[in-house]
Design a protein around this motif. Structure first.
Motif, PDB file in Angstrom:
ATOM      1  N   LYS B  53       0.836  -1.207   0.000  1.00 29.89           N
ATOM      2  CA  LYS B  53       0.000   0.000   0.000  1.00 29.89           C
ATOM      3  C   LYS B  53       0.869   1.254   0.000  1.00 29.89           C
ATOM      4  CE  LYS B  53      -2.775   0.242   3.395  1.00 29.89           C
ATOM      5  NZ  LYS B  53      -3.721   0.771   4.339  1.00 29.89           N
ATOM      6  N   LEU B  54       1.936   1.237   0.828  1.00 30.38           N
ATOM      7  CA  LEU B  54       2.842   2.387   0.883  1.00 30.38           C
ATOM      8  C   LEU B  54       3.448   2.640  -0.488  1.00 30.38           C
ATOM      9  CD1 LEU B  54       5.077   2.269   4.073  1.00 30.38           C
ATOM     10  CD2 LEU B  54       3.606   4.093   3.309  1.00 30.38           C
ATOM     11  N   LEU B  55       3.944   1.554  -1.118  1.00 23.24           N
ATOM     12  CA  LEU B  55       4.582   1.693  -2.423  1.00 23.24           C
ATOM     13  C   LEU B  55       3.605   2.281  -3.424  1.00 23.24           C
ATOM     14  CD1 LEU B  55       7.232   1.103  -3.775  1.00 23.24           C
ATOM     15  CD2 LEU B  55       6.358  -1.096  -4.475  1.00 23.24           C
ATOM     16  N   GLN B  56       2.354   1.763  -3.392  1.00 21.94           N
ATOM     17  CA  GLN B  56       1.338   2.270  -4.320  1.00 21.94           C
ATOM     18  C   GLN B  56       1.103   3.760  -4.107  1.00 21.94           C
ATOM     19  OE1 GLN B  56      -2.402   0.419  -3.877  1.00 21.94           O
ATOM     20  NE2 GLN B  56      -2.643  -0.028  -6.040  1.00 21.94           N
ATOM     21  N   SER B  57       1.012   4.166  -2.824  1.00 22.64           N
ATOM     22  CA  SER B  57       0.707   5.568  -2.575  1.00 22.64           C
ATOM     23  C   SER B  57       1.853   6.468  -2.998  1.00 22.64           C
ATOM     24  CB  SER B  57       0.378   5.792  -1.097  1.00 22.64           C
ATOM     25  OG  SER B  57       1.541   6.005  -0.368  1.00 22.64           O
ATOM     26  N   THR B  58       3.124   5.972  -2.911  1.00 16.94           N
ATOM     27  CA  THR B  58       4.208   6.807  -3.396  1.00 16.94           C
ATOM     28  C   THR B  58       4.159   6.932  -4.902  1.00 16.94           C
ATOM     29  OG1 THR B  58       5.648   4.875  -3.437  1.00 16.94           O
ATOM     30  CG2 THR B  58       5.794   6.293  -1.526  1.00 16.94           C
ATOM     31  N   LEU B  59       3.797   5.835  -5.586  1.00 18.29           N
ATOM     32  CA  LEU B  59       3.822   5.887  -7.047  1.00 18.29           C
ATOM     33  C   LEU B  59       2.669   6.716  -7.595  1.00 18.29           C
ATOM     34  CD1 LEU B  59       4.841   2.229  -7.897  1.00 18.29           C
ATOM     35  CD2 LEU B  59       6.195   4.289  -8.061  1.00 18.29           C
ATOM     36  N   THR B  60       1.501   6.657  -6.927  1.00 17.41           N
ATOM     37  CA  THR B  60       0.351   7.387  -7.460  1.00 17.41           C
ATOM     38  C   THR B  60       0.230   8.786  -6.867  1.00 17.41           C
ATOM     39  OG1 THR B  60      -1.102   6.601  -5.730  1.00 17.41           O
ATOM     40  CG2 THR B  60      -0.929   5.242  -7.704  1.00 17.41           C
ATOM     41  N   PHE B  61       1.230   9.243  -6.133  1.00  9.94           N
ATOM     42  CA  PHE B  61       1.244  10.594  -5.560  1.00  9.94           C
ATOM     43  C   PHE B  61       0.103  10.823  -4.579  1.00  9.94           C
ATOM     44  CE2 PHE B  61       4.556  13.192  -7.321  1.00  9.94           C
ATOM     45  CZ  PHE B  61       5.026  12.401  -8.348  1.00  9.94           C
ATOM     46  N   LYS B  62      -0.390   9.714  -3.984  1.00 11.22           N
ATOM     47  CA  LYS B  62      -1.445   9.915  -2.995  1.00 11.22           C
ATOM     48  C   LYS B  62      -0.865  10.533  -1.721  1.00 11.22           C
ATOM     49  CE  LYS B  62      -4.076   6.386  -1.392  1.00 11.22           C
ATOM     50  NZ  LYS B  62      -4.532   6.706  -0.042  1.00 11.22           N
ATOM     51  N   TRP B  63       0.466  10.415  -1.528  1.00  7.55           N
ATOM     52  CA  TRP B  63       1.051  10.958  -0.305  1.00  7.55           C
ATOM     53  C   TRP B  63       1.011  12.483  -0.289  1.00  7.55           C
ATOM     54  CZ3 TRP B  63       5.174  13.885  -1.826  1.00  7.55           C
ATOM     55  CH2 TRP B  63       5.772  13.532  -3.052  1.00  7.55           C
ATOM     56  N   ALA B  64       0.778  13.113  -1.461  1.00  7.17           N
ATOM     57  CA  ALA B  64       0.706  14.568  -1.461  1.00  7.17           C
ATOM     58  C   ALA B  64      -0.633  15.069  -0.940  1.00  7.17           C
ATOM     59  CB  ALA B  64       0.928  15.100  -2.877  1.00  7.17           C
ATOM     60  N   THR B  65      -1.626  14.150  -0.794  1.00  5.11           N
ATOM     61  CA  THR B  65      -2.952  14.593  -0.368  1.00  5.11           C
ATOM     62  C   THR B  65      -3.173  14.399   1.120  1.00  5.11           C
ATOM     63  OG1 THR B  65      -3.904  12.435  -0.715  1.00  5.11           O
ATOM     64  CG2 THR B  65      -3.884  13.915  -2.604  1.00  5.11           C
ATOM     65  N   CYS B  66      -2.168  13.911   1.868  1.00  4.53           N
ATOM     66  CA  CYS B  66      -2.411  13.674   3.289  1.00  4.53           C
ATOM     67  C   CYS B  66      -2.266  14.983   4.053  1.00  4.53           C
ATOM     68  CB  CYS B  66      -1.444  12.629   3.846  1.00  4.53           C
ATOM     69  SG  CYS B  66       0.241  13.204   3.998  1.00  4.53           S
ATOM     70  N   THR B  67      -2.894  15.046   5.227  1.00  5.76           N
ATOM     71  CA  THR B  67      -2.843  16.282   5.994  1.00  5.76           C
ATOM     72  C   THR B  67      -1.475  16.449   6.639  1.00  5.76           C
ATOM     73  OG1 THR B  67      -3.487  15.301   8.086  1.00  5.76           O
ATOM     74  CG2 THR B  67      -5.250  15.881   6.569  1.00  5.76           C
ATOM     75  N   VAL B  68      -1.199  17.691   7.050  1.00  8.20           N
ATOM     76  CA  VAL B  68       0.081  17.977   7.703  1.00  8.20           C
ATOM     77  C   VAL B  68       0.182  17.194   9.002  1.00  8.20           C
ATOM     78  CG1 VAL B  68       1.449  19.779   8.781  1.00  8.20           C
ATOM     79  CG2 VAL B  68       0.335  20.214   6.633  1.00  8.20           C
ATOM     80  N   GLY B  69      -0.933  17.022   9.688  1.00  9.22           N
ATOM     81  CA  GLY B  69      -0.921  16.223  10.914  1.00  9.22           C
ATOM     82  C   GLY B  69      -0.460  14.813  10.655  1.00  9.22           C
ATOM     83  N   GLU B  70      -1.056  14.181   9.624  1.00 10.15           N
ATOM     84  CA  GLU B  70      -0.641  12.819   9.286  1.00 10.15           C
ATOM     85  C   GLU B  70       0.835  12.785   8.919  1.00 10.15           C
ATOM     86  OE1 GLU B  70      -2.930  11.195   6.173  1.00 10.15           O
ATOM     87  OE2 GLU B  70      -4.842  11.539   7.177  1.00 10.15           O
ATOM     88  N   ALA B  71       1.261  13.790   8.131  1.00  9.09           N
ATOM     89  CA  ALA B  71       2.670  13.823   7.717  1.00  9.09           C
ATOM     90  C   ALA B  71       3.578  13.962   8.929  1.00  9.09           C
ATOM     91  CB  ALA B  71       2.899  14.988   6.752  1.00  9.09           C
TER      92      ALA B  71
END
Lengths: 86, 101
Positions: B53-71
């Motif tokens: 799941k992590l790998l997928q989210s890095t490839l599809t740029f889903k990590w750019a949509t997470c909140t600053v809190g989550e980050a």
């Protein structure tokens, strides 16, 4: 202690694997670097031990030469006669 | 009298130590059993799924949509894992501060 402690958190298994692999990698890296640095330091120590007598002899020779020159200078200034073969 | 007090303290020290540490060790064990244990083999399936799941989210740029809190939380988790690496390095090199060559 009347405080109620919170329930233990169920940590995600990915995080747990990352933690323990990081620990293992750290131990391996520490032993590897320690061995490499110890080998280098042992080499340096052996080299210094080997050269110490040579360096000591060189320093002693230089000190004796400068000592002799200073005594000759003092003798000239103070007018004392210099013995033969000094 | 001071001597008697000192001897009394030393004689009672092991018992006091046990009485102090045992409940605290018990709570530590309670948390450690759930939170700190190494991953059991039956959890490895979850590991593979989460890393996929992590790998997928890095490839599809889903990590750019997470909140600053989550980050921020993820950043702290990464920092904690890095900390474990350094603790391991201290264990491997046999000293806390530096390599005692």
């Amino acid at each position: 202690m009347a405080v109620t402690l919170p329930e233990p958190v169920r940590v995600s298994p990915l995080i747990k694997t990352c933690r323990w692999t990081a620990l293992g990698l750290g131990i391996w890296w520490g032993t590897k670097r320690y061995a490499a640095l110890k080998a280098e330091e042992d080499e340096i120590r052996a080299y210094n031990a080997k050269m110490k007598p040579i360096w000591d002899a060189e320093k002693a020779a230089k000190a004796a030469a400068s000592n002799r020159e200073q005594m000759i200078y003092l003798a000239k200034e103070s007018g004392t006669p210099i013995p033969e073969g000094f | 009298l001071n001597r008697k007090m000192a001897l009394n303290l030393i004689a009672k020290a092991p018992g006091n130590l046990i009485r102090f540490t045992q409940p605290r060790l018990a709570t530590f064990g309670r948390y450690a059993k759930v939170e700190l244990t190494p991953p059991m083999p039956n959890e490895l399936g979850q590991v593979i799924k989460s890393s996929a799941k992590l790998l997928q989210s890095t490839l599809t740029f889903k990590w750019a949509t997470c909140t600053v809190g989550e980050a921020a939380v993820n950043a702290i988790i990464v920092a904690e894992i890095a900390g474990w690496f350094f603790i391991g390095e201290c264990i491997g090199k046999g000293s806390v501060v530096g390599y005692q060559v």
